[in-house]
Design a protein around this motif. Sequence first.
Motif, PDB file in Angstrom:
ATOM      1  N   THR A   1       0.839  -1.202   0.000  1.00 16.22           N
ATOM      2  CA  THR A   1       0.000   0.000   0.000  1.00 16.22           C
ATOM      3  C   THR A   1       0.870   1.246   0.000  1.00 16.22           C
TER       4      THR A   1
ATOM      5  N   LEU B   1       8.626   7.477   1.035  1.00 19.47           N
ATOM      6  CA  LEU B   1       8.903   6.236   0.316  1.00 19.47           C
ATOM      7  C   LEU B   1      10.056   6.352  -0.667  1.00 19.47           C
TER       8      LEU B   1
ATOM      9  N   VAL C   1       1.978  20.902   8.511  1.00 20.38           N
ATOM     10  CA  VAL C   1       3.326  20.986   7.927  1.00 20.38           C
ATOM     11  C   VAL C   1       3.907  19.603   7.603  1.00 20.38           C
TER      12      VAL C   1
ATOM     13  N   TYR D   1       0.195   5.164   9.760  1.00 22.54           N
ATOM     14  CA  TYR D   1       1.118   4.025   9.715  1.00 22.54           C
ATOM     15  C   TYR D   1       2.481   4.412  10.287  1.00 22.54           C
TER      16      TYR D   1
ATOM     17  N   ALA E   1       3.273   9.833  12.233  1.00 22.74           N
ATOM     18  CA  ALA E   1       3.918  11.094  11.835  1.00 22.74           C
ATOM     19  C   ALA E   1       3.778  12.135  12.935  1.00 22.74           C
TER      20      ALA E   1
ATOM     21  N   TRP F   1      -2.072  -4.922   6.303  1.00 21.95           N
ATOM     22  CA  TRP F   1      -3.430  -4.416   6.493  1.00 21.95           C
ATOM     23  C   TRP F   1      -3.499  -3.010   5.902  1.00 21.95           C
TER      24      TRP F   1
ATOM     25  N   ILE G   1      -5.127   0.776   5.966  1.00 18.63           N
ATOM     26  CA  ILE G   1      -5.882   1.779   6.733  1.00 18.63           C
ATOM     27  C   ILE G   1      -6.840   2.468   5.754  1.00 18.63           C
TER      28      ILE G   1
ATOM     29  N   LYS H   1       9.121  25.453  10.415  1.00 20.00           N
ATOM     30  CA  LYS H   1       9.426  24.418   9.420  1.00 20.00           C
ATOM     31  C   LYS H   1      10.204  25.026   8.247  1.00 20.00           C
TER      32      LYS H   1
ATOM     33  N   CYS I   1      12.067  13.253   0.670  1.00 18.43           N
ATOM     34  CA  CYS I   1      11.043  12.570   1.462  1.00 18.43           C
ATOM     35  C   CYS I   1      11.207  12.890   2.935  1.00 18.43           C
ATOM     36  N   GLY I   2      11.653  14.093   3.223  1.00 15.74           N
ATOM     37  CA  GLY I   2      11.797  14.497   4.625  1.00 15.74           C
ATOM     38  C   GLY I   2      13.002  13.843   5.274  1.00 15.74           C
TER      39      GLY I   2
ATOM     40  N   GLU J   1      14.418   6.133   8.480  1.00 15.55           N
ATOM     41  CA  GLU J   1      13.006   6.485   8.740  1.00 15.55           C
ATOM     42  C   GLU J   1      12.208   6.263   7.452  1.00 15.55           C
TER      43      GLU J   1
HETATM   44  C1  FAD Z   1       9.440  18.116   3.026  1.00 14.52           C
HETATM   45  C2  FAD Z   1       8.999  16.982   3.907  1.00 14.52           C
HETATM   46  C3  FAD Z   1       8.850  17.192   5.267  1.00 14.52           C
HETATM   47  C4  FAD Z   1       8.448  16.145   6.102  1.00 14.52           C
HETATM   48  N1  FAD Z   1       8.301  16.389   7.435  1.00 14.52           N
HETATM   49  C5  FAD Z   1       7.862  15.406   8.257  1.00 14.52           C
HETATM   50  C6  FAD Z   1       7.662  15.659   9.653  1.00 14.52           C
HETATM   51  O1  FAD Z   1       7.871  16.761  10.135  1.00 14.52           O
HETATM   52  N2  FAD Z   1       7.231  14.632  10.426  1.00 14.52           N
HETATM   53  C7  FAD Z   1       6.984  13.370   9.923  1.00 14.52           C
HETATM   54  O2  FAD Z   1       6.580  12.476  10.681  1.00 14.52           O
HETATM   55  N3  FAD Z   1       7.172  13.113   8.600  1.00 14.52           N
HETATM   56  C8  FAD Z   1       7.596  14.081   7.768  1.00 14.52           C
HETATM   57  N4  FAD Z   1       7.791  13.828   6.431  1.00 14.52           N
HETATM   58  C9  FAD Z   1       7.560  12.462   5.922  1.00 14.52           C
HETATM   59  C10 FAD Z   1       6.116  12.216   5.424  1.00 14.52           C
HETATM   60  O3  FAD Z   1       5.502  13.426   5.108  1.00 14.52           O
HETATM   61  C11 FAD Z   1       5.277  11.452   6.456  1.00 14.52           C
HETATM   62  O4  FAD Z   1       5.868  10.227   6.829  1.00 14.52           O
HETATM   63  C12 FAD Z   1       3.863  11.180   5.921  1.00 14.52           C
HETATM   64  O5  FAD Z   1       3.035  10.822   6.973  1.00 14.52           O
HETATM   65  C13 FAD Z   1       3.843  10.133   4.826  1.00 14.52           C
HETATM   66  O6  FAD Z   1       2.522  10.035   4.315  1.00 14.52           O
HETATM   67  P1  FAD Z   1       2.297   9.414   2.857  1.00 14.52           P
HETATM   68  O7  FAD Z   1       0.853   9.379   2.559  1.00 14.52           O
HETATM   69  O8  FAD Z   1       3.143  10.129   1.876  1.00 14.52           O
HETATM   70  O9  FAD Z   1       2.815   7.913   3.089  1.00 14.52           O
HETATM   71  P2  FAD Z   1       3.745   7.052   2.119  1.00 14.52           P
HETATM   72  O10 FAD Z   1       5.086   7.680   2.049  1.00 14.52           O
HETATM   73  O11 FAD Z   1       3.063   6.778   0.839  1.00 14.52           O
HETATM   74  O12 FAD Z   1       3.848   5.701   2.961  1.00 14.52           O
HETATM   75  C14 FAD Z   1       4.538   5.650   4.183  1.00 14.52           C
HETATM   76  C15 FAD Z   1       4.296   4.274   4.824  1.00 14.52           C
HETATM   77  O13 FAD Z   1       2.930   4.169   5.180  1.00 14.52           O
HETATM   78  C16 FAD Z   1       2.335   3.040   4.557  1.00 14.52           C
HETATM   79  N5  FAD Z   1       0.975   3.441   4.168  1.00 14.52           N
HETATM   80  C17 FAD Z   1       0.616   4.539   3.453  1.00 14.52           C
HETATM   81  N6  FAD Z   1      -0.720   4.592   3.334  1.00 14.52           N
HETATM   82  C18 FAD Z   1      -1.208   3.515   3.976  1.00 14.52           C
HETATM   83  C19 FAD Z   1      -2.525   3.003   4.203  1.00 14.52           C
HETATM   84  N7  FAD Z   1      -3.628   3.608   3.731  1.00 14.52           N
HETATM   85  N8  FAD Z   1      -2.651   1.828   4.904  1.00 14.52           N
HETATM   86  C20 FAD Z   1      -1.553   1.193   5.378  1.00 14.52           C
HETATM   87  N9  FAD Z   1      -0.296   1.614   5.206  1.00 14.52           N
HETATM   88  C21 FAD Z   1      -0.130   2.769   4.513  1.00 14.52           C
HETATM   89  C22 FAD Z   1       3.215   2.719   3.349  1.00 14.52           C
HETATM   90  O14 FAD Z   1       3.158   1.339   3.005  1.00 14.52           O
HETATM   91  C23 FAD Z   1       4.583   3.114   3.877  1.00 14.52           C
HETATM   92  O15 FAD Z   1       5.153   2.057   4.623  1.00 14.52           O
HETATM   93  C24 FAD Z   1       8.182  14.854   5.562  1.00 14.52           C
HETATM   94  C25 FAD Z   1       8.316  14.656   4.177  1.00 14.52           C
HETATM   95  C26 FAD Z   1       8.708  15.704   3.361  1.00 14.52           C
HETATM   96  C27 FAD Z   1       8.820  15.471   1.882  1.00 14.52           C
END
Ligand code: FAD
Length: 302
Positions: free
Chosen positions: A60, A67, A127, A137, A140, A184, A186, A212, A223-224, A295
Motif C-alpha cells: 500500500t 517512500l 506541515v 502508519y 507522523a 493491512w 488503513i 518548518k 522525502c523528509g 526512517e
Molecule cells: C518536506 C517533507 C517534510 C516532512 N516532514 C515530516 C515531519 O515533520 N514529520 C513526519 O513524521 N514526517 C515528515 N515527512 C515524511 C512524510 O511526510 C510522512 O511520513 C507522511 O506521513 C507520509 O505520508 P504518505 O501518505 O506520503 O505515506 P507514504 O510515504 O506513501 O507511505 C509511508 C508508509 O505508510 C504506509 N501506508 C501509506 N498509506 C497507507 C494506508 N492507507 N494503509 C496502510 N499503510 C499505509 C506505506 O506502506 C509506507 O510504509 C516529511 C516529508 C517531506 C517530503
Amino acid sequence: MDNISSLYLSKFGFLEKHVDLTSYTGFRTKSYASAMFIPSGVEGLCFLIRNKSDFECITTIGAGYNLLIRDGGIKGLTMSLGNNFGKISFRRSENFTDIDVGASVKSCEFASECQKQGLSGAEFLSVIPGTIGGALYMNAGCFGAEISQIVLNVHLVTDEGKTYTISADDIKYGYRSSSIPSDWIIVGATFRCTSSSIESVSHTVKKLREKKLSTQPTCGLSCGSVFKNPTRHCAWKIIDELGFRGASLGGAKVSEKHSNFLVNTGKAKASDIEQLGEKIRKEAASRLGIHLEWEIQRLGEF
Ligand SMILES: Cc1cc2nc3c(=O)[nH]c(=O)nc-3n(C[C@H](O)[C@H](O)[C@H](O)COP(=O)(O)OP(=O)(O)OC[C@H]3O[C@@H](n4cnc5c(N)ncnc54)[C@H](O)[C@@H]3O)c2cc1C
C-alpha cells in the motif's frame, strides 16, 4: 490478476498493469508497479483482497512522501487509495469534536478543515506532507506532537479482506512507527480535537509553518528526514560531524539546508539515494559507533 473480470473492476475499482511510479513518490525516481489497484471504496478493496490469488503480496502506498521505491519497482499488487477515501465529517460536542477522516485525505487538508472550525490538536499536520493513512502508519509528528495523540480509532481492511476497527489504545505507537500490520490497509480513522478559536489555531499553524520553513527544505525532491534520531542524538548533527552536508552520489545529494534530508537533484536513481544513505550509515557506525536507522520506507526490487 486475470481471474478478476473487467466487469468487477468497473464496479470495485480500477486495475492497471505496468504503472509508472515516478509521480507517486516525493523523490520522483523512476520505477514501475507490476499492477496497481485503485479501489472505488471499502467494498472494492475487500473484494480485491479476497480475490487476489494471483498476487503474492499487496503493497500500500499513500502520497509517497516517506517512500523510496527501488529501481526494480514493486512486484505483485500496489494499492493506491486514490481520492476515493477522501471524506471528512465532524461530530460536535461541547468541549471537543470527533472527526471521521478517510485515509486518502491529505494531512494538511485535515489540519486546514480543523483550523476553519476552530478545533485544536491537528495543527502540526499542516506541515507534514502526505495522507492520513501514511501518517497513521508512520505515527507522523513534529515539534513534540504525534498523530497517535489525537487518534481514537483506526478503520482497516485486514489481509483477509475483512473490515476491522481498532481502538488507538490497542495500537503500539513508537517514534515514527506503529504496530499496524504492514499487510493491512488503513481506510480511515476517527480523531478527537478540542474546541478552541479560529484565531488561536491559525496562530499556532503560522508559527509551525515559520519554524518548518526556516529549518527544512520545503521544495525540491525529497522525502523528509531520512534517518530517525538515535536516542540522545540528532541525526543531522551526526551527518554534519561526518562531513556529509552537501555530499553527493550520482544524482542524490545531502541537502545543504538540512543534512538529514537527501534530495534528488533531477536525475537520481533510487539506488543513488539508497547508496548515499548506506554510506552515511556505515561511517556513523565505524567512526562514531552510532547506529542510524532509516526512517524512510524502502520498498520494491533492486
Ligand atoms: C518536506 C517533507 C517534510 C516532512 N516532514 C515530516 C515531519 O515533520 N514529520 C513526519 O513524521 N514526517 C515528515 N515527512 C515524511 C512524510 O511526510 C510522512 O511520513 C507522511 O506521513 C507520509 O505520508 P504518505 O501518505 O506520503 O505515506 P507514504 O510515504 O506513501 O507511505 C509511508 C508508509 O505508510 C504506509 N501506508 C501509506 N498509506 C497507507 C494506508 N492507507 N494503509 C496502510 N499503510 C499505509 C506505506 O506502506 C509506507 O510504509 C516529511 C516529508 C517531506 C517530503
